[in-house]
Design a protein around this motif. Structure first.
Motif, mmCIF file in Angstrom:
data_model
loop_
_atom_site.group_PDB
_atom_site.id
_atom_site.type_symbol
_atom_site.label_atom_id
_atom_site.label_comp_id
_atom_site.label_asym_id
_atom_site.label_seq_id
_atom_site.Cartn_x
_atom_site.Cartn_y
_atom_site.Cartn_z
ATOM 1 N N ILE A 191 -8.123 1.445 -3.016
ATOM 2 C CA ILE A 191 -7.002 1.880 -2.177
ATOM 3 C C ILE A 191 -6.966 3.395 -2.030
ATOM 4 N N SER A 192 -8.015 4.072 -2.474
ATOM 5 C CA SER A 192 -8.031 5.536 -2.418
ATOM 6 C C SER A 192 -7.852 6.039 -0.989
ATOM 7 N N LYS A 193 -8.595 5.465 -0.037
ATOM 8 C CA LYS A 193 -8.503 5.909 1.348
ATOM 9 C C LYS A 193 -7.105 5.651 1.910
ATOM 10 N N GLU A 194 -6.541 4.484 1.601
ATOM 11 C CA GLU A 194 -5.219 4.128 2.109
ATOM 12 C C GLU A 194 -4.149 5.090 1.596
ATOM 13 N N ILE A 195 -4.174 5.378 0.292
ATOM 14 C CA ILE A 195 -3.187 6.279 -0.297
ATOM 15 C C ILE A 195 -3.369 7.698 0.233
#
Length: 296
Positions: A72-76
């Motif tokens: 979820i790094s990109k989403e956050i």
């Protein structure tokens, strides 16, 4: 408990480091806590997703669709108020941009989750946010000191200082050399394209970019790919002069000495070292301006 730990960490100095701030810079506890919470969420969720995927693979729980277990790094990061301060591009994002139709394997997802998760954990433990003139800035580590390096956003090459430093640290190449090659190759234009088809800041050929595993149209990846290619040539030929010759003319022409008769390459080998001196001064000035003068 989580909030209590983050509250304590926001007030702590990075372990083993002496914090240096611009003269007017002030640590923003609220921004630091908010950033650390984002990084903790990435770490916690990625580790949970990794555990769920591993247990599903051995049949202990029902299978969950892979796309719901990816990092979820990109989403956050895309939703973060600090996204303009961040220079990280996760391996997952690179893979998806390279070919969105290719499904990641379980092991690719696990590798990306762990890589992004533990990177977020390190950031949570070490990063602090300061404000100067109301503008938030991330405290960065340069030469083992946490300082804020200010780069001239109007300069055609130094505006890429953050990306240059990231590639420099990763491959052990002097950032001034990377900046000099950028000026010589593309003049700092990320959209530059040569008649031969070379792309972007350090003018990567499509085939070379593919071999290096980077998207040449993404400035950060282009700089990283060009730096990696230079590092390979430096390791192969043992000197910066020969590495520059190989970067410009190709390693084959260095091996057969034909580069000696290519005027463009000879000019390249003269021009880039001259530009290196210029950028060594600029990088030194950027770092110096970020470190306050110590009073006796």
């Amino acid at each position: 408990m989580e909030n209590w730990i983050i509250e304590k960490m926001a007030h702590m100095e990075p372990v083993g480091k002496e914090l240096s701030l611009p003269m007017q810079g002030k640590i923003s506890i609220n921004d630091t806590k908010a950033y650390k919470k984002e990084q903790y969420l990435i770490f916690k969720t990625n580790i949970k997703n990794t555990f769920q995927l591993l247990t599903a693979k051995v049949g202990l729980i029902n299978r969950t669709p892979n796309h719901s277990l990816t990092s979820i790094s990109k989403e956050i990061s895309s939703k973060s108020k600090y996204k303009e301060l961040l220079g990280n591009t996760s391996e997952l994002e690179v893979t998806q941009e390279a070919d969105p139709k290719v499904a990641l394997s379980d092991w690719d997802i696990i590798k990306n989750n762990l890589n992004d998760g533990f990177t977020a954990l390190v950031d949570m433990a070490t990063v602090r946010i300061i404000t100067e003139g109301g503008k938030p800035m991330i405290v960065k580590i340069i030469d083992d000191q946490p300082v804020v390096a200010e780069f001239d956003s109007s300069d055609k090459v130094m505006r890429w200082g953050k990306e240059i430093l990231a590639a420099s640290r990763k491959y052990g190449i002097d950032p001034a050399v990377i900046a000099a090659i950028i000026e010589q190759e593309s003049g700092g234009n990320p959209n530059a394209q040569s008649p031969a088809g070379a792309i972007g800041l350090m003018q990567l050929m499509p085939g070379t970019a593919q071999d290096l595993g980077v998207n040449p149209y993404d400035p950060s990846q282009n700089i990283e790919g060009g730096t990696k290619y230079l590092a390979l040539q430096l390791n192969r030929f043992g000197s910066l002069d020969m590495a520059l010759a190989a970067y410009n003319a190709g390693p084959g022409k260095v091996l057969n000495s034909r580069y000696l008769y290519i005027s463009e390459t000879q000019n390249y080998m003269r021009n880039v070292p001259a530009l290196v001196n210029k950028y060594q001064r600029q990088f030194a000035a950027a770092v110096d301006s970020a470190i306050p003068t110590k009073k006796n």
